[in-house]
Design an enzyme around this catalytic site. Structure first.
Site, PDB file in Angstrom:
ATOM      1  CE  LYS A  59      16.029   4.613  12.458  1.00 14.49           C
ATOM      2  NZ  LYS A  59      15.423   3.534  12.476  1.00 14.49           N
ATOM      3  CB  ALA A  75      17.428  -0.224   7.944  1.00  8.11           C
ATOM      4  CG  ASP A  76      12.461   3.732  10.220  1.00 10.14           C
ATOM      5  OD1 ASP A  76      12.420   3.631  11.974  1.00 10.14           O
ATOM      6  OD2 ASP A  76      11.180   3.951  10.013  1.00 10.14           O
ATOM      7  CB  THR A  77      10.628  -1.408   9.292  1.00 10.71           C
ATOM      8  OG1 THR A  77      12.162  -2.496   8.616  1.00 10.71           O
ATOM      9  CG2 THR A  77       9.403  -2.390   8.765  1.00 10.71           C
ATOM     10  CB  SER A 112      13.433   3.235   4.047  1.00 12.20           C
ATOM     11  OG  SER A 112      12.247   2.852   3.437  1.00 12.20           O
TER      12      SER A 112
END
Length: 192
Positions: A59, A75-77, A112
């Site tokens: 990203k 961010a990522d999940t 994160s």
């Protein structure tokens, strides 16, 4: 409070209303600028937090407007269960299947968040454990039809109806499950 970043322009590169809400809860002024990045990774090569950290990087690489005063946040999940990532559902059927998989079992939510400037980066990750009680077919279809959780890892939002009636136990941060490791992020931001 955060004197080290008071002259910075903070940009949140996320379409998630939950991340916007959580970042706003830290009393930060920021702009939202969703980036269009191909969130593709090799599931044979990357596991668990390697996936979320890699996607934070992907990203950030899509961001093109770097200036000295910018702080970019990505961010990522993912939901991690049975040694694989349970992605966002692409259809009603997939969302129902995901919740059937999670019903009555434990899984992990890995989130994160990354902070970037033109010369520095920090990525923080947190893991929370979630146990769902047994969910009936009626409860699952009601939730999917009413809330349409197609933008959520694992096909659910803990802050929504399904979290109220289905989540039996949480070990770790509720905010990590919502999609943003707020505590670790704030500590990193103080030291950025």
């Amino acid at each position: 409070m955060l004197k080290n970043i008071q002259n910075k322009k903070i940009i949140l590169a996320s379409q998630s209303p939950r991340r916007r809400e959580l970042l706003a809860g830290l009393d930060l002024e920021f702009e939202v600028m969703p980036l269009h990045a191909e969130e593709i990774y090799d599931p044979e090569e990357l596991k668990r937090e390697q996936i979320t950290e890699f996607l934070c990087e992907v990203k950030a690489q899509a961001f093109q407007q770097w200036e000295d005063d910018i702080l970019l946040i990505t961010a990522d999940t993912i939901v991690w269960m049975e040694e694989r990532a349970v992605e966002k559902p692409k259809s009603r059927g997939e969302a129902i299947e995901m919740l059937e998989l999670l019903s009555g079992k434990n899984h992990e939510v890995i989130s994160s968040a990354a902070i970037y400037s033109p010369s520095k980066k920090i990525i923080v990750t947190d893991v929370a454990k979630v146990r769902f009680g047994d969910l009936s077919t009626e409860e699952i279809t009601y939730y999917v039809d009413k809330y349409q959780p197609y933008d959520k890892a694992g096909g659910y939002g803990v802050q929504e109806w399904i979290g109220y009636v289905g989540v039996e136990e949480i070990v770790g941060s509720y905010y990590t499950i919502m999609g943003f490791p707020v505590y670790r992020f704030f500590k990193a931001l103080k030291n950025f």
